[in-house]
Motif scaffolding. Structure first.
Motif, PDB file in Angstrom:
ATOM      1  N   ARG A 133      27.181  56.487   5.280  1.00 24.52           N
ATOM      2  CA  ARG A 133      27.148  57.245   6.576  1.00 24.52           C
ATOM      3  C   ARG A 133      25.177  57.561   6.417  1.00 24.52           C
ATOM      4  O   ARG A 133      24.798  57.161   7.524  1.00 24.52           O
ATOM      5  N   THR A 189      32.041  56.146  17.785  1.00 27.30           N
ATOM      6  CA  THR A 189      32.640  56.103  15.867  1.00 27.30           C
ATOM      7  C   THR A 189      30.491  56.402  15.132  1.00 27.30           C
ATOM      8  O   THR A 189      30.071  56.273  16.392  1.00 27.30           O
ATOM      9  N   TRP A 190      30.618  56.695  14.304  1.00 27.18           N
ATOM     10  CA  TRP A 190      29.482  57.230  13.767  1.00 27.18           C
ATOM     11  C   TRP A 190      28.222  56.045  13.892  1.00 27.18           C
ATOM     12  O   TRP A 190      27.081  55.623  13.980  1.00 27.18           O
ATOM     13  N   ASP A 191      28.767  54.463  13.879  1.00 19.36           N
ATOM     14  CA  ASP A 191      28.348  53.550  13.942  1.00 19.36           C
ATOM     15  C   ASP A 191      27.105  53.322  15.875  1.00 19.36           C
ATOM     16  O   ASP A 191      25.979  53.677  15.607  1.00 19.36           O
ATOM     17  N   ASP A 192      28.273  53.665  16.472  1.00 15.91           N
ATOM     18  CA  ASP A 192      27.864  54.133  17.877  1.00 15.91           C
ATOM     19  C   ASP A 192      26.614  54.984  18.354  1.00 15.91           C
ATOM     20  O   ASP A 192      25.928  54.873  18.763  1.00 15.91           O
ATOM     21  N   GLN A 209      23.458  55.240   5.716  1.00 17.75           N
ATOM     22  CA  GLN A 209      22.120  54.924   6.682  1.00 17.75           C
ATOM     23  C   GLN A 209      21.441  55.676   7.637  1.00 17.75           C
ATOM     24  O   GLN A 209      20.464  54.667   8.203  1.00 17.75           O
ATOM     25  N   PHE A 257      25.088  55.626  15.920  1.00 21.41           N
ATOM     26  CA  PHE A 257      23.382  55.665  15.349  1.00 21.41           C
ATOM     27  C   PHE A 257      22.701  54.850  16.335  1.00 21.41           C
ATOM     28  O   PHE A 257      21.572  54.821  16.459  1.00 21.41           O
ATOM     29  N   THR A 258      23.598  53.682  17.046  1.00 22.44           N
ATOM     30  CA  THR A 258      22.719  52.936  17.897  1.00 22.44           C
ATOM     31  C   THR A 258      22.833  53.288  18.934  1.00 22.44           C
ATOM     32  O   THR A 258      21.224  53.117  19.100  1.00 22.44           O
ATOM     33  N   ARG A 311      31.774  56.524   1.821  1.00 17.43           N
ATOM     34  CA  ARG A 311      32.150  56.343   3.427  1.00 17.43           C
ATOM     35  C   ARG A 311      30.814  57.309   4.124  1.00 17.43           C
ATOM     36  O   ARG A 311      30.017  56.334   4.303  1.00 17.43           O
ATOM     37  N   SER A 322      30.849  63.745   8.088  1.00 14.48           N
ATOM     38  CA  SER A 322      31.698  62.716   7.437  1.00 14.48           C
ATOM     39  C   SER A 322      32.715  62.675   6.691  1.00 14.48           C
ATOM     40  O   SER A 322      34.091  62.714   7.196  1.00 14.48           O
TER      41      SER A 322
END
Lengths: 323, 429
Positions: free
Chosen positions: B231, B172-175, B234, B177-178, B227, B203
């Motif tokens: 992203r 995922t995009w969150d993953d 962020q 970024f992390t 959304r 995205s």
């Protein structure tokens, strides 16, 4: 106007002939003259006047370039008046114009003075200074693109070397305008220097000699004699620069793309027109922008004319005082 | 017969009149009457396949014409001037801008396009049709988006580096970024993301909806746009983006970005398949060090062209035969091998020529990754105004990224600019 002039004068001279019955023959008499001047007017009507009128018609329509046009009246113009991008583009154009013309004129004058004094290889130097003017803008923008490149550009590398540090040439609004101005300066300094040089060489040497004999130093001679005598040439170059300055387009487009870069800092009037008409295919509004540009140019011309006309009067006075 | 001045003048006048008369009678609507002309842009079709087509369709007098530079401007000029029109023309990924003007084109369904429809990716086929079902475009290529990354640097720093492992770590995009934050801690001064613009674009490309529904109603609830926007913001706030947006030329090339590829500063980026050509050309020294894997957030597509037949074509059936043959599953692989145009026919994904290991990607069979993404792309409606709207949003994102504009203010400005634009266009009242 020039066409009417010979006709009138000839008509008065041939007053007795007028009484002859062949009135219509007289009308055809000057046909060759009219035919001779016709090509310009015909070509102008087709390629100049017609597009101008058509663009006004287009400004009243909504049109994507293919389908039927839709008449929207003055809507496009109403939108233009409240379009912040358009107003910003006028501001950008004027800022870039000032940022480029002022240093360019000073530089060109210096170069011209240098070339005018007895240096070696004058011919080669003149060619060298003129060369940027004949370089393709696209080629030049590609080169400048790598010079101004933020992290890997040569310019920033040099700035880092001398300890000034990085300038965000293509991201910061003022740096963007600076970068475009530098390109314009680079391109036009030589051109103006050659014009100034012509002005310097046409200058009567006796005036300069008289100044020298009267004990004027080189700086005094420059400001009191050379510069006033050079004024017509200077004015010519400023007017030419103003005409070019309002049309800034290629430098911006090739360096930053159709949308004028971050913050739209490189969005000039002509680029906005191009982007709207030819990238977004909004031809009606594009035409309205073109008319907006026209109004700005007219206002600017009036201003220019005022500025040009006034010093001209001043110059006559100094001449009179000199005598 | 000696040529006197009088004779010359009468002759010239007669010739002129004849030319004028002839011109008036046979107004040349198509570029080459009696021939089937195809207009194509640089790198749009394989020269080899076109050469074969000229021989194969000699009876139809097939004539490909390479149009360089501003392709669209020339096509619009020909269409609105109704003269020197091509019989077959290429259309870009902005095909939707022609949907209101389908009366200039032939509906490919009337030529039997339905029979070959199944050979192409359904979402791509659908994107070439107007909302009322007019099949305007015949697919040339698609642009499945993948994550490109530096295998060697990932491995050196002790991160997952094999395609499947990386894909798992950044699903995922969150993953992503992390993961990016961790990588940057270990490899400071390097970037995982080109700019906010690419985050937004790719995205949004994964969403089933964009700005309009299929009946051209503006989707006022832009949660999917928001959304993508959030992203992008962020990624910027986390310091993951390199901000190369500003230095992009009109061709979309960025000198900074090319340099960052060469120096290893750009460790990874999400982009469509067609970037491989630019990557190989601009960073030849990094050959063998790159890999690709599934992009974070899912499958998305960016770009891809079409062929269309104008209604001025005297022999639309013949033209359609040519189009069908040019873009047949047998000929598409050549487009990919020669120009990197990713094939729209799933049957080509098992073509042995396309399953060769690629040295630039360290022997990876990139087709395995791209083909899965291409199959998974969701059909989405692309409206005539999408490109301008997208540009408005990405302009504001660039303002956030490089001019320090407040993101919420930028969002409001972008939305009101879009609405103003649509009102001017008469889409919104």
């Amino acid at each position: 106007m020039t066409a009417i002039l010979p006709a009138e004068s000839a008509g008065t001279r041939r007053a007795p002939v007028r009484r002859t019955p062949a009135g219509h023959r007289k009308r055809w008499r000057y046909l060759p003259q009219y035919l001779a001047i016709a090509p310009f007017f015909v070509l102008f009507a087709i390629f100049g006047l017609y597009p101008v009128l058509y663009s006004f018609y287009l400004a009243l329509q909504r049109w994507d370039g293919v389908g039927p046009m839709k008449f929207v009246g003055l809507q496009n113009f109403a939108y233009l008046l409240t379009d912040t991008t358009f107003w910003d583009s006028i501001g950008n154009t004027l800022i870039i114009f000032v940022m480029s013309t002022v240093p360019m004129t000073a530089l060109a004058l210096l170069v011209a003075l240098g070339l005018n004094s007895s240096v070696r290889y004058k011919g080669a130097l003149r060619v060298a200074y003129f060369l940027p003017n004949v370089t393709s803008i696209v080629a030049m923008s590609l080169v400048f693109g790598s010079i101004f490149s933020d992290e890997f550009g040569i310019l920033n590398w040099v700035l880092r070397l001398v300890g000034i540090g990085d300038v965000d040439w293509l991201n910061d609004p003022w740096a963007i305008r600076g970068a475009i101005s530098i390109m314009i300066i680079w391109r036009w300094t030589g051109y103006n220097a050659i014009i100034f040089l012509a002005g310097l060489q046409a200058m009567p040497t006796d005036v300069l000699e008289a100044a020298r004999i009267d004990g004027a130093g080189p700086v005094q001679t420059f400001f009191r004699v050379t510069l006033p005598l050079l004024r017509p040439v200077l004015l010519f170059s400023v007017v030419m620069s103003a005409i070019g300055g309002l049309q800034i387009f290629s430098e911006s487009q090739v360096l930053l793309g159709n949308r004028g870069g971050p913050g739209g800092a490189g969005m000039t009037m002509v680029l906005y027109f191009y982007n709207t008409a030819f990238a977004d295919n909004d031809f009606g509004y594009g035409a309205a922008i073109a008319w907006g540009i026209f109004v700005v140019v007219v206002l600017f011309s009036i201003l220019n004319w005022r500025l040009v006309a006034r010093p001209e009067r001043g110059q006559v006075q100094t001449k009179g005082a000199g005598r | 017969m000696t040529l006197t001045r009088r004779r010359f003048l009468t002759g010239a006048a007669a010739l002129g009149a004849a030319a004028f008369g002839a011109g008036a009678c046979t107004s040349p609507t198509t570029a080459n009457p009696g021939r089937i002309t195809l207009w194509y842009n640089t790198n749009a079709l394989s020269e080899k396949v076109l050469g074969e087509a000229v021989k194969r369709f000699a009876a139809l007098k097939f004539t490909p014409a390479h149009v360089s530079g501003e392709f669209k401007q020339r096509l619009l000029a020909a269409l609105s001037g109704q003269a020197y029109l091509p019989d077959i023309t290429m259309l870009g990924d902005d095909i939707a801008t022609y949907f209101a003007d389908t009366d200039h084109f032939v509906d490919l369904n009337t030529l039997g396009a339905g029979n070959v429809r199944d050979q192409y990716l359904p979402w791509k086929w659908q994107a070439g049709a107007s909302p009322d079902g007019f099949q305007l475009g015949f697919p040339i290529d698609v642009g499945p988006a993948a994550l490109y990354y530096r295998h060697d640097l990932f491995a050196q720093a002790g991160f997952p580096s094999e395609s499947d492992d990386v894909a798992g770590a950044v699903s995922t995009w969150d993953d992503y970024f992390t993961f990016g934050t961790q990588v940057q801690k270990k490899l400071p001064g390097r970037y995982m993301i080109t700019d906010t613009k690419t985050v937004f674009t790719y995205s949004l490309a994964q969403e089933p909806k964009k700005y309009f529904d299929r009946s051209n109603h503006y989707l006022d609830d832009q949660s999917q746009v928001r959304r993508a926007w959030d992203r992008a913001v962020q990624a910027f706030r986390m310091g993951l983006t390199a901000g190369y947006a500003g230095s992009q030329s009109i061709n979309g090339e960025s000198i900074d970005r090319h340099a960052a590829w060469n120096s290893g500063k750009e460790l990874s980026f999400v982009n469509a398949s067609w970037i491989t050509g630019e990557l190989k050309q601009s960073a030849p020294a990094t050959s063998g060090k790159w890999r690709i894997c599934r992009a974070p957030g899912g499958a998305g597509n960016q770009g891809g062209s079409y062929l269309a037949i104008t209604k001025y074509c005297p022999d639309p059936h013949g033209a359609f035969e040519i189009v069908k043959w040019l873009q047949s599953p047998e000929n598409q692989p050549q487009n990919y091998l020669e120009l990197g145009l990713f094939p729209p026919s799933p049957s080509t994904y098992t073509d042995p020529r396309l399953l060769e290991p690629e040295p630039f990607f360290g022997g990876q069979v990139t087709m395995d990754v791209f083909s899965k993404i291409a199959r998974d792309v969701k059909p989405v409606y692309f409206s005539p105004w999408d490109i301008t709207i997208s540009d408005t949003y990405t302009d504001e994102l660039t303002n956030v990224e490089s001019a320090g504009k407040d993101p919420e203010q930028a969002w409001q400005d972008a939305r009101s600019a879009v609405e103003r634009l649509l009102r001017r266009q008469g889409v919104l009242s």
